[in-house]
Design a protein around this motif. Structure first.
Motif, PDB file in Angstrom:
ATOM      1  N   LYS A   1       0.878  -1.274   0.198  1.00 29.96           N
ATOM      2  CA  LYS A   1      -0.176  -0.068   0.043  1.00 29.96           C
ATOM      3  C   LYS A   1       0.535   1.500   0.018  1.00 29.96           C
ATOM      4  CE  LYS A   1      -3.737   2.205   2.544  1.00 29.96           C
ATOM      5  NZ  LYS A   1      -4.422   2.199   3.720  1.00 29.96           N
ATOM      6  N   GLU A   2       1.984   0.812   1.073  1.00 31.36           N
ATOM      7  CA  GLU A   2       2.685   2.483   0.599  1.00 31.36           C
ATOM      8  C   GLU A   2       3.335   2.786   0.063  1.00 31.36           C
ATOM      9  OE1 GLU A   2       2.763   5.134   2.740  1.00 31.36           O
ATOM     10  OE2 GLU A   2       0.891   3.940   4.272  1.00 31.36           O
ATOM     11  N   ALA A   3       4.191   1.914  -1.014  1.00 29.41           N
ATOM     12  CA  ALA A   3       4.407   1.915  -2.369  1.00 29.41           C
ATOM     13  C   ALA A   3       3.574   2.154  -3.375  1.00 29.41           C
ATOM     14  CB  ALA A   3       5.220   0.528  -3.309  1.00 29.41           C
ATOM     15  N   ARG A   4       2.628   1.689  -3.352  1.00 32.76           N
ATOM     16  CA  ARG A   4       0.980   1.868  -4.383  1.00 32.76           C
ATOM     17  C   ARG A   4       0.804   3.441  -3.789  1.00 32.76           C
ATOM     18  NH1 ARG A   4      -3.166  -0.541  -2.517  1.00 32.76           N
ATOM     19  NH2 ARG A   4      -4.379   0.514  -1.999  1.00 32.76           N
ATOM     20  N   LYS A   5       0.891   4.195  -2.745  1.00 32.93           N
ATOM     21  CA  LYS A   5       0.515   5.815  -2.326  1.00 32.93           C
ATOM     22  C   LYS A   5       1.050   6.598  -3.275  1.00 32.93           C
ATOM     23  CE  LYS A   5      -1.652   5.621   1.293  1.00 32.93           C
ATOM     24  NZ  LYS A   5      -1.600   5.498   2.986  1.00 32.93           N
ATOM     25  N   GLU A   6       2.689   5.995  -3.113  1.00 30.05           N
ATOM     26  CA  GLU A   6       4.128   6.866  -4.173  1.00 30.05           C
ATOM     27  C   GLU A   6       3.608   6.944  -5.209  1.00 30.05           C
ATOM     28  OE1 GLU A   6       6.150   9.145  -2.880  1.00 30.05           O
ATOM     29  OE2 GLU A   6       5.280   7.994  -1.228  1.00 30.05           O
ATOM     30  N   ILE A   7       3.529   6.259  -5.763  1.00 29.30           N
ATOM     31  CA  ILE A   7       2.563   5.486  -7.109  1.00 29.30           C
ATOM     32  C   ILE A   7       1.818   6.973  -7.750  1.00 29.30           C
ATOM     33  CG2 ILE A   7       2.016   4.120  -9.562  1.00 29.30           C
ATOM     34  CD1 ILE A   7       3.506   1.699  -7.698  1.00 29.30           C
ATOM     35  N   PHE A   8       0.462   6.836  -6.866  1.00 30.80           N
ATOM     36  CA  PHE A   8      -0.696   7.376  -6.857  1.00 30.80           C
ATOM     37  C   PHE A   8      -0.282   9.576  -7.313  1.00 30.80           C
ATOM     38  CE2 PHE A   8      -4.138  10.369  -5.064  1.00 30.80           C
ATOM     39  CZ  PHE A   8      -5.089   9.317  -6.124  1.00 30.80           C
ATOM     40  N   LYS A   9       0.638   9.824  -5.812  1.00 24.98           N
ATOM     41  CA  LYS A   9       0.788  10.492  -6.085  1.00 24.98           C
ATOM     42  C   LYS A   9       1.691  11.365  -6.914  1.00 24.98           C
ATOM     43  CE  LYS A   9       3.051  10.409  -1.608  1.00 24.98           C
ATOM     44  NZ  LYS A   9       3.437  10.057  -0.073  1.00 24.98           N
ATOM     45  N   LEU A  10       2.851  10.402  -7.613  1.00 22.22           N
ATOM     46  CA  LEU A  10       3.320  10.987  -9.064  1.00 22.22           C
ATOM     47  C   LEU A  10       3.221  10.586  -9.618  1.00 22.22           C
ATOM     48  CD1 LEU A  10       6.485  11.588  -9.337  1.00 22.22           C
ATOM     49  CD2 LEU A  10       6.282   8.770  -9.919  1.00 22.22           C
ATOM     50  N   LEU A  11       1.493  10.007 -10.272  1.00 17.29           N
ATOM     51  CA  LEU A  11       0.708  10.309 -11.293  1.00 17.29           C
ATOM     52  C   LEU A  11       0.013  11.406 -11.015  1.00 17.29           C
ATOM     53  CD1 LEU A  11      -0.762   6.980 -11.155  1.00 17.29           C
ATOM     54  CD2 LEU A  11       0.797   7.831 -13.496  1.00 17.29           C
ATOM     55  N   ARG A  12      -0.232  11.731  -9.832  1.00 16.20           N
ATOM     56  CA  ARG A  12      -1.256  13.184  -9.845  1.00 16.20           C
ATOM     57  C   ARG A  12       0.110  14.289 -10.022  1.00 16.20           C
ATOM     58  NH1 ARG A  12      -5.687  12.139 -10.743  1.00 16.20           N
ATOM     59  NH2 ARG A  12      -7.027  12.211 -10.002  1.00 16.20           N
ATOM     60  N   ASP A  13       1.118  13.966  -9.010  1.00 18.41           N
ATOM     61  CA  ASP A  13       1.682  15.705  -8.898  1.00 18.41           C
ATOM     62  C   ASP A  13       3.295  15.337 -10.036  1.00 18.41           C
ATOM     63  OD1 ASP A  13       3.074  18.249  -9.165  1.00 18.41           O
ATOM     64  OD2 ASP A  13       3.228  18.224  -6.690  1.00 18.41           O
ATOM     65  N   TYR A  14       3.753  15.558 -11.194  1.00 20.24           N
ATOM     66  CA  TYR A  14       4.528  14.467 -11.995  1.00 20.24           C
ATOM     67  C   TYR A  14       5.007  16.592 -12.217  1.00 20.24           C
ATOM     68  CZ  TYR A  14       8.259  12.792 -14.520  1.00 20.24           C
ATOM     69  OH  TYR A  14       9.441  12.103 -15.253  1.00 20.24           O
ATOM     70  N   SER A  15       6.467  16.712 -11.386  1.00 17.75           N
ATOM     71  CA  SER A  15       7.084  18.487 -11.301  1.00 17.75           C
ATOM     72  C   SER A  15       7.647  18.778 -11.545  1.00 17.75           C
ATOM     73  CB  SER A  15       6.671  19.206  -9.743  1.00 17.75           C
ATOM     74  OG  SER A  15       7.182  17.785  -8.617  1.00 17.75           O
ATOM     75  N   PHE A  16       8.058  19.655 -12.603  1.00 14.90           N
ATOM     76  CA  PHE A  16       9.778  20.784 -12.377  1.00 14.90           C
ATOM     77  C   PHE A  16       9.275  22.214 -11.738  1.00 14.90           C
ATOM     78  CE2 PHE A  16       8.173  17.902 -16.205  1.00 14.90           C
ATOM     79  CZ  PHE A  16       9.339  16.783 -15.791  1.00 14.90           C
TER      80      PHE A  16
END
Length: 423
Positions: free
Chosen positions: A335-350
């Motif tokens: 679950k914790e790793a999936r949360k990180e994937i989720f957050k990166l999909l939502r916020d791929y930032s520059f």
């Protein structure tokens, strides 16, 4: 009566045409430093010529960044329908595409210029090519007296400055109008490159050059999470930086914060939501399903139905930097790793490092202060017979034909006002 128009771009051509149409018996001269008219028109709409926008005129104001209300009279003087009718009546058939953008049916910008040249010729406007206006001169009582060209002095009862801004100097836009305005005591606001790419700091950007992301959501915030820009659209990862319609519009909002001198610049971040069409629950369910469907594959190979192939390597590196094991089986992701994937999909930032220069920008933000121009006539306040039109004025819009419409409308109003000033 003699009217001189300086600059043969969209605003200048329209100003000369409007002046001659309003006063057909008067002398109207159009001075252009190049050997052809409309050099900047040739590069609008990526060479296809985005003539205007077909949206209802009452919606236009929301598409301008600075001083939209200044355009009220100009837009009533010449609407987008008036522009389209004029171009089609003079041989330029038009079509409307996504976002109500209006283009020549030929897909060539020169069709717009050819139509305007035809109209100018039919009206009887005298065009003087390869004639550079080097200065203006005034009467002692603060009215316009004429211009000084590379061929000598030319007196005039009215002068319309339509010289463009500072963008694409190769087309002749070198800031002459600002210098002329200064001599007449007309204020010029600070100028910035607008509708231009945004450069970023992150090294992994280089791996994305050539990628286009469609229908994504972008927010731009500072270090205190203040939002400067938020919208949906397309992004292009170009050699020099982030472009595409969405980023060009964003640049017009943030350019002054990135380029103003002697001001502490905020740290601005572009936040890209890669899956804006999915709410949080739907996106999480999609992730669970993808991981389940690819449970025997390594995580690094489980994103091909979620992301463009070119984006995946950089996406995986960012996941790894968040301590997600990209070599584990997709079915083993917790679950914790999936949360990180989720957050990166939502916020791929520059992080934004700056903007392109005036050489790369489509328009100039800033220019002749609208406080020093009458919005009802385009005449400089306190300088009788001096008018301004087009990009030289401190009004700028987003992409989609809005800046061309502004040029046509202000040019038309300036031309009509100049021709009727002594009636």
């Amino acid at each position: 009566m003699k009217i001189i128009v300086i600059g043969g771009g969209a605003a200048g051509m329209m100003a000369a045409l409007a002046a001659k149409t309003e006063a057909p018996d008067e002398e109207v001269l159009l001075f252009e430093k190049n050997d052809k008219l409309g050099k900047k028109i040739f590069i609008t709409g990526k060479g296809r010529g985005n003539a205007t926008n077909a949206a209802p005129m009452e919606e236009f104001m929301q598409h301008y960044v600075n001083n939209p209300k200044f355009l009220y009279t100009a837009f009533h003087t010449m609407t987008n329908r008036d522009v389209m009718r004029l171009l089609e009546d003079n041989g330029c058939r038009l079509k409307t595409e996504r976002g109500n953008r209006v283009f020549p049916a030929s897909d060539h910008a020169y069709s717009i210029t050819d139509a305007l040249k035809h109209a100018l010729k039919h009206a009887g406007v005298e065009i003087r090519y390869k004639t550079e206006v080097r200065d203006i001169f005034l009467k002692e009582e603060s009215g316009i007296a004429g211009v000084l060209t590379d061929r000598g002095k030319e007196t005039a009862d009215a002068v319309i400055i339509a010289t463009g801004g500072l963008t694409y100097p190769s087309t002749g836009s070198t800031g002459d109008g600002y210098r002329f305005a200064g001599k007449a005591g007309v204020k010029v606001t600070e100028c910035f490159p607008a509708l231009v790419y945004l450069s970023v700091y992150e090294e992994d950007y280089r791996r994305l050059r050539g990628l286009m992301l469609k229908n994504i959501r972008v927010r731009i915030t500072d270090e205190e999470q203040k939002t400067y820009f938020s919208d949906f659209g397309d992004i292009e990862f170009m050699e020099e930086g982030l472009r595409g319609p969405l980023m060009l519009s964003a640049s017009s909002i943030v350019t002054k914060y990135l380029n103003t001198k002697n001001m502490k610049k905020p740290i601005l971040t572009v936040h890209i939501d890669l899956k804006p069409s999915l709410d949080d629950k739907t996106l999480d369910d999609r992730l669970i399903r993808e991981l389940s469907d690819n449970h025997q594959k390594e995580l690094r190979n489980a994103f091909f139905s979620l992301l463009p192939a070119q984006l995946i390597p950089a996406f995986l590196d960012r996941l790894a930097a968040r301590n997600v094991d990209i070599n584990q089986k997709a079915g083993d992701v917790r679950k914790e790793a999936r949360k990180e994937i989720f957050k990166l999909l939502r916020d791929y930032s520059f992080t934004i490092s700056g903007t392109g220069t005036f050489k790369e920008a489509i328009i100039t933000q800033g220019g002749i202060s609208v406080k020093d121009i009458s919005p009802k006539t385009m005449e400089a306040k306190g300088v009788k017979g001096l008018y301004f039109a087009g990009e030289v004025i401190d009004v700028d819009g987003f992409t989609g034909g809005f800046n061309m419409q502004m040029a046509f409308s202000t040019g038309c109003l300036a031309g009509k006002s100049a021709a009727s000033q002594n009636k």
